[in-house]
Design a protein around this motif. Structure first.
Motif, PDB file in Angstrom:
ATOM      1  N   ASN A  17       2.274  53.924  44.671  1.00  0.00           N
ATOM      2  CA  ASN A  17       1.198  52.925  44.655  1.00  0.00           C
ATOM      3  C   ASN A  17       1.748  51.579  44.205  1.00  0.00           C
ATOM      4  N   GLY A  18       1.129  50.521  44.710  1.00  0.00           N
ATOM      5  CA  GLY A  18       1.442  49.182  44.209  1.00  0.00           C
ATOM      6  C   GLY A  18       2.685  48.523  44.772  1.00  0.00           C
ATOM      7  N   LYS A  19       3.298  49.116  45.790  1.00  0.00           N
ATOM      8  CA  LYS A  19       4.539  48.544  46.323  1.00  0.00           C
ATOM      9  C   LYS A  19       4.351  47.109  46.823  1.00  0.00           C
ATOM     10  N   THR A  20       3.341  46.925  47.668  1.00  0.00           N
ATOM     11  CA  THR A  20       3.196  45.625  48.315  1.00  0.00           C
ATOM     12  C   THR A  20       2.817  44.540  47.315  1.00  0.00           C
ATOM     13  N   THR A  21       1.886  44.842  46.411  1.00  0.00           N
ATOM     14  CA  THR A  21       1.510  43.856  45.397  1.00  0.00           C
ATOM     15  C   THR A  21       2.693  43.528  44.499  1.00  0.00           C
ATOM     16  N   THR A  22       3.441  44.539  44.071  1.00  0.00           N
ATOM     17  CA  THR A  22       4.611  44.297  43.219  1.00  0.00           C
ATOM     18  C   THR A  22       5.652  43.460  43.945  1.00  0.00           C
ATOM     19  N   LYS A  23       5.879  43.772  45.218  1.00  0.00           N
ATOM     20  CA  LYS A  23       6.821  42.987  46.021  1.00  0.00           C
ATOM     21  C   LYS A  23       6.406  41.522  46.093  1.00  0.00           C
ATOM     22  N   GLU A  24       5.094  41.296  46.285  1.00  0.00           N
ATOM     23  CA  GLU A  24       4.597  39.923  46.373  1.00  0.00           C
ATOM     24  C   GLU A  24       4.745  39.200  45.035  1.00  0.00           C
ATOM     25  N   LEU A  25       4.512  39.914  43.941  1.00  0.00           N
ATOM     26  CA  LEU A  25       4.654  39.310  42.616  1.00  0.00           C
ATOM     27  C   LEU A  25       6.112  38.972  42.313  1.00  0.00           C
ATOM     28  N   ILE A  26       7.013  39.878  42.645  1.00  0.00           N
ATOM     29  CA  ILE A  26       8.450  39.615  42.447  1.00  0.00           C
ATOM     30  C   ILE A  26       8.866  38.400  43.266  1.00  0.00           C
ATOM     31  N   HIS A  27       8.400  38.358  44.509  1.00  0.00           N
ATOM     32  CA  HIS A  27       8.733  37.223  45.378  1.00  0.00           C
ATOM     33  C   HIS A  27       8.187  35.919  44.803  1.00  0.00           C
ATOM     34  N   ALA A  28       6.949  35.955  44.307  1.00  0.00           N
ATOM     35  CA  ALA A  28       6.352  34.754  43.724  1.00  0.00           C
ATOM     36  C   ALA A  28       7.185  34.229  42.559  1.00  0.00           C
ATOM     37  N   VAL A  29       7.656  35.146  41.723  1.00  0.00           N
ATOM     38  CA  VAL A  29       8.453  34.756  40.548  1.00  0.00           C
ATOM     39  C   VAL A  29       9.839  34.242  40.957  1.00  0.00           C
ATOM     40  N   LEU A  30      10.555  35.009  41.761  1.00  0.00           N
ATOM     41  CA  LEU A  30      11.932  34.646  42.099  1.00  0.00           C
ATOM     42  C   LEU A  30      12.004  33.392  42.970  1.00  0.00           C
ATOM     43  N   SER A  31      10.993  33.185  43.819  1.00  0.00           N
ATOM     44  CA  SER A  31      11.038  32.041  44.726  1.00  0.00           C
ATOM     45  C   SER A  31      10.842  30.714  44.005  1.00  0.00           C
ATOM     46  N   THR A  32      10.459  30.762  42.729  1.00  0.00           N
ATOM     47  CA  THR A  32      10.374  29.515  41.961  1.00  0.00           C
ATOM     48  C   THR A  32      11.752  28.944  41.666  1.00  0.00           C
ATOM     49  N   THR A  33      12.770  29.794  41.763  1.00  0.00           N
ATOM     50  CA  THR A  33      14.109  29.399  41.314  1.00  0.00           C
ATOM     51  C   THR A  33      15.185  29.636  42.373  1.00  0.00           C
ATOM     52  N   TYR A  34      14.929  30.567  43.275  1.00  0.00           N
ATOM     53  CA  TYR A  34      15.942  30.943  44.270  1.00  0.00           C
ATOM     54  C   TYR A  34      15.385  30.856  45.683  1.00  0.00           C
ATOM     55  N   SER A  35      16.305  30.762  46.637  1.00  0.00           N
ATOM     56  CA  SER A  35      15.931  30.904  48.045  1.00  0.00           C
ATOM     57  C   SER A  35      15.749  32.393  48.320  1.00  0.00           C
ATOM     58  N   THR A  36      14.520  32.807  48.592  1.00  0.00           N
ATOM     59  CA  THR A  36      14.232  34.238  48.741  1.00  0.00           C
ATOM     60  C   THR A  36      13.462  34.509  50.028  1.00  0.00           C
ATOM     61  N   ILE A  37      13.575  35.745  50.489  1.00  0.00           N
ATOM     62  CA  ILE A  37      12.672  36.263  51.514  1.00  0.00           C
ATOM     63  C   ILE A  37      12.162  37.611  51.023  1.00  0.00           C
ATOM     64  N   ALA A  38      11.030  38.037  51.567  1.00  0.00           N
ATOM     65  CA  ALA A  38      10.473  39.340  51.207  1.00  0.00           C
ATOM     66  C   ALA A  38       9.846  39.968  52.442  1.00  0.00           C
ATOM     67  N   THR A  39       9.723  41.271  52.406  1.00  0.00           N
ATOM     68  CA  THR A  39       9.065  42.010  53.478  1.00  0.00           C
ATOM     69  C   THR A  39       7.711  41.394  53.786  1.00  0.00           C
ATOM     70  N   HIS A  40       7.445  41.144  55.076  1.00  0.00           N
ATOM     71  CA  HIS A  40       6.119  40.675  55.485  1.00  0.00           C
ATOM     72  C   HIS A  40       5.147  41.849  55.453  1.00  0.00           C
ATOM     73  N   GLY A  41       4.003  41.653  54.770  1.00  0.00           N
ATOM     74  CA  GLY A  41       2.985  42.703  54.751  1.00  0.00           C
ATOM     75  C   GLY A  41       3.560  44.014  54.262  1.00  0.00           C
ATOM     76  N   ASN A  42       3.372  45.067  55.055  1.00  0.00           N
ATOM     77  CA  ASN A  42       3.938  46.369  54.695  1.00  0.00           C
ATOM     78  C   ASN A  42       4.879  46.864  55.798  1.00  0.00           C
ATOM     79  N   LEU A  43       5.687  45.948  56.338  1.00  0.00           N
ATOM     80  CA  LEU A  43       6.705  46.322  57.339  1.00  0.00           C
ATOM     81  C   LEU A  43       7.869  46.989  56.612  1.00  0.00           C
ATOM     82  N   ASN A  44       7.600  48.214  56.136  1.00  0.00           N
ATOM     83  CA  ASN A  44       8.534  48.837  55.195  1.00  0.00           C
ATOM     84  C   ASN A  44       9.169  50.125  55.718  1.00  0.00           C
ATOM     85  N   ASN A  45       9.165  50.318  57.054  1.00  0.00           N
ATOM     86  CA  ASN A  45       9.707  51.569  57.597  1.00  0.00           C
ATOM     87  C   ASN A  45      11.034  51.352  58.321  1.00  0.00           C
TER      88      ASN A  45
END
Length: 424
Positions: free
Chosen positions: A99-127
């Motif tokens: 549970n919580g994968k997508t929300t956690t991923k979005e939160l991590i991205h929100a935090v790291l993108s303040t300081t680094y050039s980041t990308i994250a999985t769009h939506g739940n394209l996780n397969n």
């Protein structure tokens, strides 16, 4: 054609597409196959719509220099993703969990993108398709990639780990999700732990919730772990201050007032804070990122409509997430509470038992009103209103309007419980 040559063609393109309905100019089209379609048949169409190259695996469709013939399109997509991931040398943070994968991923991205050039999985394209597509969005300038991994069978996380080759990893939790495919809770733990196995075998760093006894046990002898906790002093300390209604927390004397509900989202925030701290993101930037994050896509959304307050958590449901949602909902103070629960799918042979357990828990909470929808919930013994399907609920609500109050709406994706909003 050799992978290195395909990679050169890829670099000359602006994007990747697997769907002729989403072709963009100068993209690379992969003619994937599915149970009901053959992407090879769309290769010419993709080129006509602006794709620069189309990768096919049937010689009949090798019609020009712009069509690249390979043995297997899907395998080529995956191999190209690995090749490109190593070409870019980006640091990869992978996460999985029940549970919580997508929300956690979005939160991590929100935090790291303040300081680094980041990308994250769009939506739940996780397969096995989504992870390669995410890796192909990397550039040599991307400093951190955040890769979500989903699975419902043994071996899938191991496969995805070998694709992404993460440098860091995090498992949100081990819950009662996809029990049918994994073969029970122990199967879930084994399957999700394949990420731990990869990281330990390759001597990589692991983030963990040190208040989760399963995670602690799994990583008891591993040195390269970075944990967070509310009560264990030898791990990074983050305190939950309040959840009525939104999560408020504190770390290093910084108070964060989020727009998220539920104690389960406190843990998701903790992961983002801990990973942010590891990467030396300033604490004020972490605070701002978490406070500005607003949930969407039916995941723990808080809405207001026509005098109702709605907690819309209808993207998906399993026994663990439903129990957690009900617990947090029941703890809210000073409001009339009404719950709508839709069937939980992929529970397997324990479906009857798990739905009855949720019904029993729901009855024990003493909410003002509760409505259960779906074939599984219809079979339970409960004091709540029961409906075999959504149409039955719809007919009932047309005559019996929903009382004013705060609503929790929760159910598996196939139940589409967000349709209840139409009756407010």
């Amino acid at each position: 054609m050799e992978l290195a040559h395909i990679h050169q063609h890829f670099l000359s393109c602006d994007s990747v597409s697997t769907d002729t309905r989403k072709i963009t100019p100068n993209c690379l089209f992969f003619a994937l196959k599915g149970p009901n379609f053959n992407g090879n048949t769309f290769a010419e169409q993709a080129l006509a719509q602006g794709a620069s190259f189309a990768i096919v695996d049937e010689v009949t469709y090798k019609t020009s220099e712009k069509t690249i013939l390979v043995d297997d399109v899907l395998e080529t997509l995956q191999k190209l993703a690995i090749y490109h991931r190593n070409y870019c040398k980006t640091k990869i943070v992978s996460l999985t969990g029940s549970n919580g994968k997508t929300t956690t991923k979005e939160l991590i991205h929100a935090v790291l993108s303040t300081t680094y050039s980041t990308i994250a999985t769009h939506g739940n394209l996780n397969n096995h398709i989504g992870v390669p597509l995410t890796l192909l969005r990397l550039t040599p300038e991307t400093e951190i990639g955040i890769i979500e991994m989903g699975a419902n069978h043994q071996g899938e996380i191991a496969f995805l780990s070998n694709l992404a080759q993460p440098d860091f990893g995090y498992i949100t939790n081990f819950g009662k999700a996809h029990l049918e495919g994994f073969g029970g809770v122990e199967g879930v733990i084994k399957g999700k732990s394949e990420l731990y196995n990869y990281l330990q075998e390759h001597d990589k760093h692991i983030f963990l919730n040190a208040d989760d006894p399963i995670q602690l046990e799994k990583l008891s002898g591993y040195v390269k772990k970075i944990g967070f906790s509310q009560n264990q002093q030898n791990y990074y300390q983050i305190k939950l201050l309040d959840t009525n209604p939104n999560v408020r927390l504190q770390f290093e004397e910084v108070t964060v007032q989020t727009q998220l509900i539920g104690t389960y989202n406190f843990t998701n925030c903790c992961a983002a804070i801990t990973i942010g701290k590891y990467f030396n993101v300033p604490k004020e930037k972490i605070k701002t990122a978490l406070e500005n994050y607003k949930p969407k896509n039916n995941r723990s959304q808080v809405l207001e409509k026509n005098g109702y307050k709605i907690i819309l958590d209808a993207y998906n449901a399993n026994p663990t997430s439903t129990s957690a949602a009900l617990s947090s909902f029941a703890a809210l103070k000073g409001m009339k509470k009404i719950a709508f629960l839709g069937d939980m799918f992929e529970v397997g042979p324990t479906a009857k038992e798990e739905h009855q357990s949720i019904a029993d828990y729901l009855d024990s909470l003493g909410l003002e009103h509760a409505y259960l929808v779906g074939e599984n919930y219809y079979q339970v013994k409960t004091t709540a209103y029961k409906f075999r399907n959504f149409n039955e609920l719809k007919t009932y609500l047309e005559v019996n309007p929903i009382p004013k109050g705060t609503l929790l709406i929760k159910g598996s994706r196939g139940m589409a419980m967000e349709r209840i909003l139409d009756f407010l």
